[in-house]
Design a protein around this motif. Structure first.
Motif, PDB file in Angstrom:
ATOM      1  N   ILE A 105       0.851  -1.190   0.000  1.00  9.13           N
ATOM      2  CA  ILE A 105       0.000   0.000   0.000  1.00  9.13           C
ATOM      3  C   ILE A 105       0.885   1.238   0.000  1.00  9.13           C
ATOM      4  O   ILE A 105       2.101   1.140   0.230  1.00  9.13           O
ATOM      5  N   ASP A 106       0.288   2.374  -0.231  1.00  8.17           N
ATOM      6  CA  ASP A 106       0.947   3.673  -0.060  1.00  8.17           C
ATOM      7  C   ASP A 106      -0.047   4.519   0.727  1.00  8.17           C
ATOM      8  O   ASP A 106      -0.969   5.103   0.143  1.00  8.17           O
ATOM      9  N   LEU A 107       0.105   4.534   2.060  1.00  8.18           N
ATOM     10  CA  LEU A 107      -0.827   5.226   2.953  1.00  8.18           C
ATOM     11  C   LEU A 107      -0.194   6.490   3.495  1.00  8.18           C
ATOM     12  O   LEU A 107       0.953   6.471   3.954  1.00  8.18           O
ATOM     13  N   ASN A 122       3.453  -0.691   4.299  1.00 11.58           N
ATOM     14  CA  ASN A 122       3.121  -1.993   4.888  1.00 11.58           C
ATOM     15  C   ASN A 122       1.604  -2.156   4.952  1.00 11.58           C
ATOM     16  O   ASN A 122       0.926  -1.370   5.610  1.00 11.58           O
ATOM     17  N   PRO A 123       1.035  -3.189   4.316  1.00  7.38           N
ATOM     18  CA  PRO A 123      -0.418  -3.374   4.342  1.00  7.38           C
ATOM     19  C   PRO A 123      -0.990  -3.558   5.751  1.00  7.38           C
ATOM     20  O   PRO A 123      -2.162  -3.286   5.980  1.00  7.38           O
ATOM     21  N   ASP A 124      -0.168  -4.004   6.700  1.00  9.01           N
ATOM     22  CA  ASP A 124      -0.641  -4.160   8.081  1.00  9.01           C
ATOM     23  C   ASP A 124      -0.721  -2.821   8.827  1.00  9.01           C
ATOM     24  O   ASP A 124      -1.291  -2.751   9.910  1.00  9.01           O
ATOM     25  N   ILE A 146      -5.207   9.080   2.668  1.00 12.40           N
ATOM     26  CA  ILE A 146      -5.203   8.730   1.249  1.00 12.40           C
ATOM     27  C   ILE A 146      -4.406   7.437   1.164  1.00 12.40           C
ATOM     28  O   ILE A 146      -3.294   7.357   1.690  1.00 12.40           O
ATOM     29  N   CYS A 147      -4.972   6.422   0.532  1.00 11.55           N
ATOM     30  CA  CYS A 147      -4.306   5.124   0.493  1.00 11.55           C
ATOM     31  C   CYS A 147      -4.466   4.490  -0.887  1.00 11.55           C
ATOM     32  O   CYS A 147      -5.584   4.304  -1.362  1.00 11.55           O
ATOM     33  N   ASP A 148      -3.353   4.182  -1.518  1.00 10.07           N
ATOM     34  CA  ASP A 148      -3.358   3.384  -2.732  1.00 10.07           C
ATOM     35  C   ASP A 148      -3.072   1.951  -2.322  1.00 10.07           C
ATOM     36  O   ASP A 148      -2.040   1.666  -1.694  1.00 10.07           O
ATOM     37  N   VAL A 149      -3.995   1.048  -2.632  1.00  5.33           N
ATOM     38  CA  VAL A 149      -3.880  -0.360  -2.286  1.00  5.33           C
ATOM     39  C   VAL A 149      -3.532  -1.113  -3.567  1.00  5.33           C
ATOM     40  O   VAL A 149      -4.297  -1.072  -4.535  1.00  5.33           O
ATOM     41  N   TYR A 150      -2.387  -1.774  -3.576  1.00  6.01           N
ATOM     42  CA  TYR A 150      -1.926  -2.504  -4.755  1.00  6.01           C
ATOM     43  C   TYR A 150      -2.313  -3.974  -4.590  1.00  6.01           C
ATOM     44  O   TYR A 150      -1.699  -4.706  -3.829  1.00  6.01           O
TER      45      TYR A 150
END
Length: 178
Positions: A105-107, A122-124, A146-150
């Motif tokens: 992710i990019d949070l 880190n997705p966690d 703002i979060c980009d979830v890959y």
């Protein structure tokens, strides 16, 4: 899959082909030796997305043709909207609900003045409520993220943008940032 007329066609076994990505050539995943069986369970580790082809093979080794059937993964990476890093579990660490098939992710989390207070790939997530690189706890308030979830999808790793608000309650543990 639907069982054909096994005896009439002399079917001996089935081949199951799989590809995790739509444009990739499927490879042999399994051979099912029982011609009376019309199911096979496949649980990929990276994603539920994928394309399958099931063919029937007769006693002479002739293999049928079959259409490719594709399915995609469901997106369900979600973030809570309340967080209480106040020293009393269970909500002392900000993290997503249960999720699968997320590469990274990019949070970015901002305070009401637009100042970046936390970021991670880190997705966690595992945010403890402290300001970025200061070790000081954020104040009670509403924060924007703002979060980009890959995610692993049928077309590869695909970004999905989610945004929202987090209500942070520190209950007297505030340490104002300098």
């Amino acid at each position: 899959w639907t069982l054909p007329n096994i005896e009439q066609q002399g079917i001996v076994y089935y081949n199951i082909y799989y590809s995790p990505i739509y444009d990739q050539e499927p490879e042999l995943l399994a051979t099912v030796d029982n011609p009376q069986t019309n199911e096979y369970v496949h649980t990929p580790s990276e994603s539920m997305a994928g394309c399958y082809i099931v063919t029937a093979v007769d006693s002479a080794g002739n293999e049928s043709s079959s259409p490719k059937v594709c399915i995609d993964s469901c997106s369900y990476y979600e973030l809570p909207n309340v967080f209480t890093p106040n020293g009393s579990p269970p909500n002392d660490i900000f993290h997503p609900g249960p999720y699968k098939f997320v590469d990274h992710i990019d949070l970015k989390i901002f305070n009401r003045w637009g100042t970046l207070v936390f970021e991670t790939t880190n997705p966690d997530i595992n945010w403890n409520g402290e300001y970025l690189n200061t070790g000081k706890l954020v104040t009670t308030g509403v924060y924007y993220y703002i979060c980009d979830v890959y995610e692993h999808r049928l077309t590869g790793i695909v970004p999905r943008n989610i945004t929202g608000f987090i209500h942070v309650f520190t209950n007297g543990r505030n340490q104002p940032a300098n």
